[in-house]
Motif scaffolding. Structure first.
Motif, mmCIF file in Angstrom:
data_model
loop_
_atom_site.group_PDB
_atom_site.id
_atom_site.type_symbol
_atom_site.label_atom_id
_atom_site.label_comp_id
_atom_site.label_asym_id
_atom_site.label_seq_id
_atom_site.Cartn_x
_atom_site.Cartn_y
_atom_site.Cartn_z
ATOM 1 N N SER A 191 0.715 21.760 0.907
ATOM 2 C CA SER A 191 -0.287 22.700 0.398
ATOM 3 C C SER A 191 -1.458 22.022 -0.313
ATOM 4 O O SER A 191 -2.572 22.539 -0.321
ATOM 5 N N GLY A 192 -1.235 20.863 -0.919
ATOM 6 C CA GLY A 192 -2.300 20.204 -1.663
ATOM 7 C C GLY A 192 -3.119 19.207 -0.871
ATOM 8 O O GLY A 192 -4.052 18.598 -1.401
ATOM 9 N N THR A 193 -2.799 19.050 0.419
ATOM 10 C CA THR A 193 -3.451 18.014 1.225
ATOM 11 C C THR A 193 -4.955 18.216 1.318
ATOM 12 O O THR A 193 -5.737 17.269 1.163
ATOM 13 N N THR A 220 0.831 -1.203 0.000
ATOM 14 C CA THR A 220 0.000 0.000 0.000
ATOM 15 C C THR A 220 0.865 1.252 0.000
ATOM 16 O O THR A 220 0.581 2.215 -0.722
ATOM 17 N N ALA A 221 1.931 1.239 0.798
ATOM 18 C CA ALA A 221 2.840 2.385 0.843
ATOM 19 C C ALA A 221 3.494 2.608 -0.516
ATOM 20 O O ALA A 221 3.601 3.756 -0.985
ATOM 21 N N ARG A 222 3.926 1.535 -1.160
ATOM 22 C CA ARG A 222 4.591 1.672 -2.457
ATOM 23 C C ARG A 222 3.628 2.182 -3.529
ATOM 24 O O ARG A 222 3.986 3.013 -4.353
ATOM 25 N N ILE A 223 2.404 1.696 -3.535
ATOM 26 C CA ILE A 223 1.443 2.096 -4.565
ATOM 27 C C ILE A 223 0.927 3.509 -4.344
ATOM 28 O O ILE A 223 0.807 4.304 -5.281
ATOM 29 N N ARG A 224 0.620 3.847 -3.082
ATOM 30 C CA ARG A 224 -0.053 5.119 -2.801
ATOM 31 C C ARG A 224 0.896 6.291 -2.635
ATOM 32 O O ARG A 224 0.557 7.424 -3.002
ATOM 33 N N THR A 273 2.695 13.436 -5.769
ATOM 34 C CA THR A 273 1.253 13.627 -5.627
ATOM 35 C C THR A 273 0.720 14.510 -6.753
ATOM 36 O O THR A 273 1.407 15.417 -7.233
ATOM 37 N N LEU A 274 -0.493 14.236 -7.157
ATOM 38 C CA LEU A 274 -1.138 15.018 -8.213
ATOM 39 C C LEU A 274 -2.055 16.067 -7.591
ATOM 40 O O LEU A 274 -2.687 15.814 -6.566
ATOM 41 N N PRO A 275 -2.150 17.251 -8.190
ATOM 42 C CA PRO A 275 -3.034 18.280 -7.633
ATOM 43 C C PRO A 275 -4.499 17.873 -7.756
ATOM 44 O O PRO A 275 -4.888 17.164 -8.689
ATOM 45 N N SER A 276 -5.295 18.334 -6.810
ATOM 46 C CA SER A 276 -6.728 18.058 -6.846
ATOM 47 C C SER A 276 -7.415 18.985 -7.828
ATOM 48 O O SER A 276 -7.064 20.160 -7.953
ATOM 49 N N ARG A 277 -8.428 18.469 -8.514
ATOM 50 C CA ARG A 277 -9.202 19.312 -9.416
ATOM 51 C C ARG A 277 -10.020 20.343 -8.642
ATOM 52 O O ARG A 277 -10.340 21.413 -9.155
ATOM 53 N N ILE A 278 -10.363 20.028 -7.409
ATOM 54 C CA ILE A 278 -11.135 20.978 -6.599
ATOM 55 C C ILE A 278 -10.311 22.231 -6.321
ATOM 56 O O ILE A 278 -10.855 23.336 -6.240
ATOM 57 N N GLU A 323 8.107 8.792 2.599
ATOM 58 C CA GLU A 323 8.826 10.068 2.643
ATOM 59 C C GLU A 323 9.071 10.647 1.247
ATOM 60 O O GLU A 323 9.748 11.663 1.110
ATOM 61 N N THR A 324 8.497 10.039 0.218
ATOM 62 C CA THR A 324 8.746 10.471 -1.158
ATOM 63 C C THR A 324 8.476 11.944 -1.363
ATOM 64 O O THR A 324 9.274 12.662 -1.982
ATOM 65 N N ASN A 325 7.350 12.450 -0.880
ATOM 66 C CA ASN A 325 6.939 13.822 -1.164
ATOM 67 C C ASN A 325 7.253 14.814 -0.050
ATOM 68 O O ASN A 325 6.824 15.969 -0.118
#
Length: 445
Positions: free
Chosen positions: A153-155, A30-34, A39-44, A388-390
């Protein structure tokens, strides 16, 4: 008889060892996949304030926690079009107040308020601190963030998207003019219904700027074993498993919850809503259980982590913290779960698995144990790297040798800490002593 018993014990322990490894690998996967990718920005986040769901962020505060200015500043720089921040304190002389004012002065464009209220409705100081902000929040969506937590900022955008995408046709997020999205933005959005998502949370990742051995051991625990099991249990999703460091939910949902305390449910006017959890030190877990079981609301996680800044902990501080939450948790879970917990740790599970394999197949116990520990460490380090990737730019560099030493110390302390926690039901939290009752509620001593 003895031979038959040992054979059955070996089969049972081998199955248990395999289950533990399955959970470990599920958490790692799960950690590796997620988390192991940008991270991608939210459309909202790209919507106008009129089209975006409003969110009230509540920061309950008490004293000068570690890195307080930066943790509070993180919720003033969010990439989200419509939110307010409520800083909640219970004392006008609280040392956190000057820090709050500095943060608010630096970001005057952010809608923010300070609420000071010394209301006491129960033993839990965090719940006491949240009562007024919950009542005065401008929006139904509420994001409660602990004082030691920093977020990227994108959380918020990703959290809101995860919350409403399950409860709203996803296509409406692409069309700001759609009537369905407009009903959300006008904050008359229907609260989540049974079977929908009712809580968003993030896995906490510890950050150390003061490298005392207690904080380093706590960091090794949170960033490996705790994170791995937290992700695995939430992936299986057979029950609620929530840490209250960073939680997004609906005020309307919280208002519908009844007290988990059996004795209070028998009273003429049992407490409901947020006040129903004022007798529990682990209010986060109890709220999650309430949303899950009382309202049948699912929980979801995003690809974000909650950065938990640790202070200068001694080894005794670390032990006391783990003992405290073990004593609280053992009153909120079935007995067999508490008794099986040591078998989920690396050393105990490794010894049991090695003995079971030796009994059944005749292999070498020391060799099997070494292979087990090497594999366990490899999975832990890979899980840590993924999480810790991001946030690499947000944490200080650390020594791999020091981390491995802290990791080994944590693994060796796991069983003694568990044994010590089983000897009593008393805990000390923020300088006060409590007795944890059979219902999970706490009583001040």
């Amino acid at each position: 008889m003895a031979s038959t018993f040992s054979l059955l014990a070996a089969i049972f322990l081998l199955i248990l060892w395999a289950v533990v490894w399955t959970l470990c690998l599920l958490g790692w996967r799960t950690a590796r996949i997620r988390y192991a990718h940008p991270t991608l920005p939210s459309r909202i986040s790209a919507l106008s304030p009129k089209a975006a769901p409003g969110v009230t962020i509540i920061r309950p505060l008490s004293g000068l926690d570690e890195n307080l200015y930066n943790t509070l500043q993180s919720c003033m720089t969010l990439d989200y079009p419509k939110y307010e921040v409520l800083f909640a304190l219970q004392d006008e002389n609280d040392e956190a107040l000057p820090v709050v004012k500095m943060v608010m002065d630096k970001y005057p464009e952010v809608k923010a308020r300070v609420l000071i209220d010394n209301t006491r409705i129960g033993v839990n100081p965090k719940v006491n601190n949240l009562i007024r902000p919950f009542a005065e929040a401008s929006y139904d969506l509420v994001w409660v963030i602990d004082s030691t937590i920093s977020v990227t900022s994108g959380t918020l955008g990703r959290a809101v998207e995860a919350f409403i995408s399950n409860n709203t046709p996803y296509s409406s997020l692409d069309d700001p003019e759609s009537s369905q999205l407009m009903s959300i933005s006008d904050d008359v959005r229907k609260p989540p219904m049974s079977g929908e998502v009712g809580l968003i949370h993030q896995v906490p990742i510890a950050v150390c700027y003061q490298n005392t051995w207690g904080s380093l051991i706590e960091q090794a625990y949170l960033n490996t074993t705790h994170a791995k099991m937290y992700l695995a249990i939430n992936a299986v999703a057979i029950d609620s498993c929530v840490v209250g460091k960073s939680n997004l939910y609906s005020r309307d949902s919280i208002s519908k919850l009844n007290t988990p305390a059996p004795s209070l449910r028998q009273s003429p006017n049992p407490p409901t809503g947020l006040a129903a959890f004022s007798l529990f030190l682990a209010e986060d877990n109890m709220i999650g259980l309430g949303l899950w079981h009382q309202l049948n609301l699912k929980h979801a996680m995003t690809s974000d982590v909650a950065l938990d800044f640790l202070g200068a902990l001694s080894v005794r501080d670390y032990i006391d913290r783990r003992v405290r939450w073990l004593r609280v948790r053992k009153k909120m879970t079935p007995l067999f779960v508490t008794l099986l917990e040591p078998f989920t740790e690396s050393l105990v599970s490794g010894l049991c698995g090695a003995w079971a394999v030796q009994r059944l197949l005749g292999a070498s116990i020391p060799a099997l144990l070494l292979v087990h520990l090497a594999a366990w460490l490899t999975v832990d380090l890979s899980t840590r790297r993924a999480l810790e990737t991001n946030i690499k730019a947000l944490k200080p560099p650390g020594s791999q040798a020091v981390f491995l030493t802290a990791w080994l110390a944590r693994e060796c302390l796991a069983l003694p800490v568990w044994l010590w926690a089983m000897t009593s039901d008393e805990v000390v939290w923020r300088g006060k002593r409590y007795m944890i009752l059979s219902s999970g509620a706490a009583m001040t001593l």
